[in-house]
Design a protein around this motif. Sequence first.
Motif, PDB file in Angstrom:
ATOM      1  N   LEU A   1       0.812  -1.195  -0.086  1.00  0.00           N
ATOM      2  CA  LEU A   1      -0.062  -0.088  -0.021  1.00  0.00           C
ATOM      3  C   LEU A   1       1.065   1.073   0.072  1.00  0.00           C
ATOM      4  O   LEU A   1       1.542   1.415   1.004  1.00  0.00           O
ATOM      5  CB  LEU A   1      -0.826   0.010   1.315  1.00  0.00           C
ATOM      6  CG  LEU A   1      -2.114  -0.837   1.173  1.00  0.00           C
ATOM      7  CD1 LEU A   1      -2.741  -0.985   2.635  1.00  0.00           C
ATOM      8  CD2 LEU A   1      -2.953  -0.602   0.130  1.00  0.00           C
ATOM      9  N   GLN A   2       0.873   2.037  -0.888  1.00  0.00           N
ATOM     10  CA  GLN A   2       1.484   3.364  -1.038  1.00  0.00           C
ATOM     11  C   GLN A   2       0.824   4.576  -1.016  1.00  0.00           C
ATOM     12  O   GLN A   2      -0.177   4.702  -1.769  1.00  0.00           O
ATOM     13  CB  GLN A   2       2.379   3.174  -2.510  1.00  0.00           C
ATOM     14  CG  GLN A   2       3.342   2.006  -2.622  1.00  0.00           C
ATOM     15  CD  GLN A   2       4.035   1.816  -3.929  1.00  0.00           C
ATOM     16  OE1 GLN A   2       3.847   2.761  -4.921  1.00  0.00           O
ATOM     17  NE2 GLN A   2       4.973   1.010  -4.231  1.00  0.00           N
ATOM     18  N   PHE A   3       1.270   5.237  -0.051  1.00  0.00           N
ATOM     19  CA  PHE A   3       0.489   6.690   0.173  1.00  0.00           C
ATOM     20  C   PHE A   3       1.612   7.688  -0.093  1.00  0.00           C
ATOM     21  O   PHE A   3       2.928   7.441   0.016  1.00  0.00           O
ATOM     22  CB  PHE A   3      -0.145   6.669   1.363  1.00  0.00           C
ATOM     23  CG  PHE A   3      -0.978   5.735   1.613  1.00  0.00           C
ATOM     24  CD1 PHE A   3      -2.399   5.686   1.250  1.00  0.00           C
ATOM     25  CD2 PHE A   3      -0.809   4.572   2.170  1.00  0.00           C
ATOM     26  CE1 PHE A   3      -3.447   5.005   1.401  1.00  0.00           C
ATOM     27  CE2 PHE A   3      -1.762   3.468   2.373  1.00  0.00           C
ATOM     28  CZ  PHE A   3      -3.050   3.753   2.124  1.00  0.00           C
ATOM     29  N   PRO A   4       1.361   8.839  -0.068  1.00  0.00           N
ATOM     30  CA  PRO A   4       2.285  10.060  -0.561  1.00  0.00           C
ATOM     31  C   PRO A   4       3.312  10.011   0.716  1.00  0.00           C
ATOM     32  O   PRO A   4       4.507  10.292   0.303  1.00  0.00           O
ATOM     33  CB  PRO A   4       1.496  11.304  -0.502  1.00  0.00           C
ATOM     34  CG  PRO A   4       0.310  10.747  -0.486  1.00  0.00           C
ATOM     35  CD  PRO A   4      -0.138   9.567  -0.292  1.00  0.00           C
ATOM     36  N   HIS A   5       3.147   9.815   1.866  1.00  0.00           N
ATOM     37  CA  HIS A   5       4.393   9.879   3.126  1.00  0.00           C
ATOM     38  C   HIS A   5       4.468   8.394   3.770  1.00  0.00           C
ATOM     39  O   HIS A   5       5.123   8.535   4.537  1.00  0.00           O
ATOM     40  CB  HIS A   5       3.641  10.944   4.038  1.00  0.00           C
ATOM     41  CG  HIS A   5       3.683  12.280   3.362  1.00  0.00           C
ATOM     42  ND1 HIS A   5       4.481  12.904   2.870  1.00  0.00           N
ATOM     43  CD2 HIS A   5       2.451  12.930   3.054  1.00  0.00           C
ATOM     44  CE1 HIS A   5       4.083  13.993   2.278  1.00  0.00           C
ATOM     45  NE2 HIS A   5       2.963  14.045   2.479  1.00  0.00           N
TER      46      HIS A   5
END
Length: 462
Positions: free
Chosen positions: A277-281
């Motif tokens: 799961l990739q999020f901005p931060h």
Amino acid sequence: MPAAAVGKSLRAAAVLSVAVLSVLVCLLLGSVQQLGGGRQDLLDEELASLRAALSDQLAQRRREILPLLSPGRVEEPFSTWDSNLWGELTGGGAPLGCGALRDMRPLEVLGSGYTKLVVKVTLAGGEPAALKVVNEHGIDMAKCVEGFKDPLGCRQLVSSKLSKEVVLLHRLRHPNVIELRGHCAGDSEGRVTAILEQGNPLQMLQLLQSPWEDRFRVCLDLVRLLHFLSRSPLGSVALLDFQPRQFVMVSGELKLTDLDDASTAATPCRRDADCSLQFPHRNFTLACSPRGLCEGLNEKMNIYNAYRYFFTYLLPHQAPPGLTHLVEHIMNATGELKADINQTLDAFEHILRLYQSGLHLDKLPTSVLRDYNVMRGMTTSGDAEYRCWPSYSQQGCVLSVHGAKEAAHICNSHSQCTSFTLTGQKTWTGRPLATFRSNFSLLVPDETSEVYVKKSTAVLLR
């Protein structure tokens, strides 16, 4: 009328006219606007290729909708797709249909996007509603016509996204999902209209200035929704376009209103690295199950988006002192994805129980009320009010309290407070509202209220 006002009215009328035209075409009262051109200039081979590509996209959209319409069904002749789809949707009851739109009165455009236009209307009999229709002048329609040179086929393709949303709204009925009240569809040009209960766009700036209790309610509603979506009739549902703009408020309740980007697909995997799961931060890696699926990925995605878009801004600020440690636990658990949705919901419901019961106030001394005289069945007149923040009234200091003891504690913490009144008004949790004042002139009868006056200022009653 001033020129600026006239200009504003004309602009509003122009926008509304676009919405009205988009809605009325559902009733076959409009004419087809031919978008794009140059079809005759295309070679027959090029035209056939474009039509085949557009047909493939339509088939793919329909294949996405069929499992949502009837889980387990993966194949069906496309020639019967529309009639079966809308027939099943209306088979369980008698929702509003195309006839409900004939005497409708459009009021204003609530919003517009790449695909859809949302119009606030009054239906026959004065019933309020919100209509979702295809945005004939939206980016999705324009790009499709530019690429395929087929306005009719493009309208069907763009409408299929709204068709999917109608199916999802029908299948995912929940108090925190906007109510689907009916639809209008089935004409030869593929137009679709969804008839929804009317809500107000979520205003985050306004929420940030509201009392903690109301902000907590929004977060609690969201968690209850995500708990339902994690085990819905369609399986675990992920909200791919998770933004505050996808929600509205209806009578104080948070409701999801856009589901066209919802997904029930499970992510296949061979190793844990496939379940990222990739999020901005932040990035997270989940486990790949023995079945070769990233189980829990949709649920975890929803939880973290709730944390970064809602909890971070609405939950910690001005939380009651007796509950701050529990709020911090929720923030840590959701921000690090250490809790599943069951644990998260339990934590929120625990806070609600403590807040409603007043158990978080067990350290307040009972003696705090000894400094006050109480007049039951009375309220005040000729008040001298002062402001506090956050207050349920912009003109004074009106706060939610568990009872007289908490109100007295608050009054003692305000240097200008000399009295408070417990009114008959209650918040959504059942807690009474208390009005705090620096002075008043008269006491008047009111069976639903109680006035508490500091003994040191009792001379004001003489």
